[in-house]
Design a protein around this motif. Structure first.
Motif, mmCIF file in Angstrom:
data_model
loop_
_atom_site.group_PDB
_atom_site.id
_atom_site.type_symbol
_atom_site.label_atom_id
_atom_site.label_comp_id
_atom_site.label_asym_id
_atom_site.label_seq_id
_atom_site.Cartn_x
_atom_site.Cartn_y
_atom_site.Cartn_z
ATOM 1 N N VAL A 211 0.884 -0.831 -0.451
ATOM 2 C CA VAL A 211 -0.006 0.277 -0.101
ATOM 3 C C VAL A 211 0.508 1.006 -0.243
ATOM 4 O O VAL A 211 0.406 2.383 -0.744
ATOM 5 C CB VAL A 211 -1.029 -0.091 0.983
ATOM 6 C CG1 VAL A 211 -1.837 0.924 0.987
ATOM 7 C CG2 VAL A 211 -1.984 -0.695 0.712
ATOM 8 N N TYR A 212 1.898 1.258 0.973
ATOM 9 C CA TYR A 212 2.608 2.238 1.113
ATOM 10 C C TYR A 212 3.978 2.121 1.110
ATOM 11 O O TYR A 212 4.132 1.157 2.308
ATOM 12 C CB TYR A 212 2.678 3.205 1.733
ATOM 13 C CG TYR A 212 2.935 4.612 1.658
ATOM 14 C CD1 TYR A 212 3.063 5.698 0.902
ATOM 15 C CD2 TYR A 212 4.063 4.532 2.873
ATOM 16 C CE1 TYR A 212 3.965 7.117 1.117
ATOM 17 C CE2 TYR A 212 4.650 5.667 3.229
ATOM 18 C CZ TYR A 212 5.185 6.379 2.575
ATOM 19 O OH TYR A 212 5.633 7.634 2.304
ATOM 20 N N SER A 213 4.625 2.330 1.149
ATOM 21 C CA SER A 213 6.487 2.261 1.513
ATOM 22 C C SER A 213 7.657 3.564 1.377
ATOM 23 O O SER A 213 7.569 4.978 0.666
ATOM 24 C CB SER A 213 7.613 0.974 0.346
ATOM 25 O OG SER A 213 8.335 0.909 0.746
ATOM 26 N N ALA A 214 8.007 3.219 3.036
ATOM 27 C CA ALA A 214 9.108 4.659 2.987
ATOM 28 C C ALA A 214 9.917 4.399 2.895
ATOM 29 O O ALA A 214 11.360 5.292 3.300
ATOM 30 C CB ALA A 214 8.702 5.324 4.933
ATOM 31 N N GLU A 215 10.610 3.440 2.247
ATOM 32 C CA GLU A 215 11.680 3.200 1.611
ATOM 33 C C GLU A 215 12.464 4.312 1.033
ATOM 34 O O GLU A 215 11.750 4.948 -0.013
ATOM 35 C CB GLU A 215 12.029 1.957 1.032
ATOM 36 C CG GLU A 215 13.107 0.913 0.450
ATOM 37 C CD GLU A 215 13.351 -0.092 0.333
ATOM 38 O OE1 GLU A 215 14.441 -1.128 -0.722
ATOM 39 O OE2 GLU A 215 12.093 -0.459 0.237
ATOM 40 N N GLY A 216 13.748 4.514 0.867
ATOM 41 C CA GLY A 216 14.888 5.367 0.361
ATOM 42 C C GLY A 216 14.418 6.307 0.860
ATOM 43 O O GLY A 216 14.762 7.616 0.944
ATOM 44 N N SER A 217 13.940 6.536 2.003
ATOM 45 C CA SER A 217 12.937 8.134 2.487
ATOM 46 C C SER A 217 14.139 8.564 3.624
ATOM 47 O O SER A 217 12.935 9.533 4.928
ATOM 48 C CB SER A 217 11.824 8.375 2.489
ATOM 49 O OG SER A 217 10.987 7.621 3.722
ATOM 50 N N GLY A 218 14.980 7.649 4.093
ATOM 51 C CA GLY A 218 15.418 8.576 5.708
ATOM 52 C C GLY A 218 15.534 7.386 6.543
ATOM 53 O O GLY A 218 14.988 6.515 6.651
ATOM 54 N N ASN A 219 15.053 8.388 7.561
ATOM 55 C CA ASN A 219 14.724 7.363 8.190
ATOM 56 C C ASN A 219 13.165 7.279 9.070
ATOM 57 O O ASN A 219 12.693 7.595 10.310
ATOM 58 C CB ASN A 219 15.301 8.764 9.816
ATOM 59 C CG ASN A 219 16.715 7.787 10.281
ATOM 60 O OD1 ASN A 219 17.088 7.297 9.723
ATOM 61 N ND2 ASN A 219 17.606 9.402 10.690
ATOM 62 N N ARG A 220 12.104 7.966 8.008
ATOM 63 C CA ARG A 220 10.966 8.104 8.190
ATOM 64 C C ARG A 220 10.186 7.008 8.050
ATOM 65 O O ARG A 220 10.684 5.796 7.902
ATOM 66 C CB ARG A 220 10.345 8.838 6.496
ATOM 67 C CG ARG A 220 9.034 9.027 6.322
ATOM 68 C CD ARG A 220 8.905 9.961 5.877
ATOM 69 N NE ARG A 220 9.149 11.282 5.320
ATOM 70 C CZ ARG A 220 8.930 11.972 4.340
ATOM 71 N NH1 ARG A 220 8.194 11.759 3.414
ATOM 72 N NH2 ARG A 220 9.969 13.462 4.392
ATOM 73 N N ASN A 221 9.747 7.005 9.147
ATOM 74 C CA ASN A 221 8.193 5.308 9.281
ATOM 75 C C ASN A 221 6.949 5.608 9.159
ATOM 76 O O ASN A 221 6.264 7.112 9.393
ATOM 77 C CB ASN A 221 8.894 4.870 10.645
ATOM 78 C CG ASN A 221 10.002 4.779 11.363
ATOM 79 O OD1 ASN A 221 10.754 3.450 10.295
ATOM 80 N ND2 ASN A 221 10.800 5.298 12.079
#
Length: 341
Positions: free
Chosen positions: A14-24
């Motif tokens: 549905v959604y991925s925060a991969e590649g956005s640093g320390n974002r969860n």
């Protein structure tokens, strides 16, 4: 975040925060089941909020709040209108509604404006907003309509601190816990419609609250800032300048020092002592401005506030230097070490 299928290898991304640093990303669905709400957090005092309309064929995740300019806590929704607690343009917090169809900040509607008291938390229960405020470091609770109209103030047993008021938007009741320096945590049932509270469960502690008192006073720090302090003692205490007094402080990390029950402190009071609790700058008692006034190059304010509390207790005849002890742990240990030096 994944949408659950029959087999794990069939899970839909549905959604991925991969590649956005320390974002969860943290996900929840709205109570009506219509939206998936994503709270995006990283190592900062701000967050972003995205959502997905679960009934939309596209299944697209849409940014709703993506400026990373403040803290936003999702409270609930009325169809496409979302409710948030935020410190955006309000260091002591406010409640706004955002129509997902018109999300521009110019279209936001302020429901509960910033007040002189810090709005610590809000819950959306029984078709009302229940706001938990800090009024000079003790709890105050107000009930608002969905239009932001004040309905009533919740009557509390006295100077103390409350937590709870959870539930669903259609629940007719909710529960909260009240405690003070000499009242152990007590669970209350609250009727949202009538506003009546009743004790639901009490903590079994051998203590008679009628034997003790808590008062609040305000003293001046080195730069003239008024600082609050709670004093708890046996009822009928007379100031003679010789009462053993334990002064506690913290003053940091936006942590509000509120009335709380501890057996060891009650034993101290039962033995005839005074427990003094100073609300130093660096905490969150009066919002972000109070917090920042005790940080970094302003850290000396915290030490000055604590020293001034001790001087006040002596000057006003509560205690004397040989009978005054100070206590702090963690950040409060730094405080005690600094003022001792």
């Amino acid at each position: 975040v994944y949408k659950r299928q029959v087999e794990q290898d069939q899970d839909e991304l549905v959604y991925s925060a991969e590649g956005s640093g320390n974002r969860n990303a943290y996900a929840q669905t709205t109570e009506d089941g219509r939206y998936l709400v994503l709270d995006l957090a990283e190592e900062s005092l701000s967050n972003a909020v995205y959502y997905r309309d679960l009934g939309a064929p596209s299944g697209q995740v849409v940014p709703l709040l993506d400026a990373w300019d403040a803290e936003y806590t999702f409270l609930g929704n009325d169809g496409p209108v979302f409710f948030f607690l935020t410190n955006k343009d309000a260091p002591r917090n406010r409640v706004v509604s955002i129509d997902s169809r018109r999300p521009d900040p110019s279209e936001w509607r302020e429901l509960i404006p910033e007040a002189e008291e810090t709005l610590e938390s809000v819950s959306f229960v029984g078709g009302t907003f229940i706001g938990q405020y800090l009024r000079d470091a003790s709890s105050s609770v107000r009930i608002f309509s969905t239009d932001g109209e004040l309905i009533r103030q919740v009557t509390l047993p006295g100077i103390g601190y409350v937590s709870g008021f959870g539930g669903r938007a259609d629940d007719p009741e909710t529960f909260f816990t009240f405690q003070s320096y000499y009242v152990p945590p007590t669970l209350f049932r609250y009727d949202v419609e009538t506003g009546k509270s009743a004790v639901y469960r009490e903590t079994a502690v051998d203590v008679d609250p009628a034997l003790y008192e808590t008062s609040q006073l305000f003293y001046s720090s080195a730069d003239g800032t008024k600082v609050p302090m709670f004093l708890t003692y046996k009822a009928g205490l007379e100031k003679n300048g010789e009462t053993p007094t334990l002064l506690y402080g913290y003053g940091g990390f936006n942590s509000s020092q509120t009335p709380s029950f501890r057996v060891d402190r009650l034993v101290w009071i039962e033995m005839g002592g005074i427990f003094a609790h100073a609300n130093l700058r660096g905490g969150g008692e009066y919002g972000e401005e109070w917090h920042l006034a005790g940080t970094k190059t302003s850290k000396q304010n915290v030490f000055d506030d604590f020293i001034a509390a001790a001087e006040y207790l002596i000057d006003e005849g509560y205690t004397s230097t040989p009978r005054l002890a100070i206590e702090g742990r963690s950040n409060g240990g730094l405080l005690v070490g600094a003022v001792m030096t």
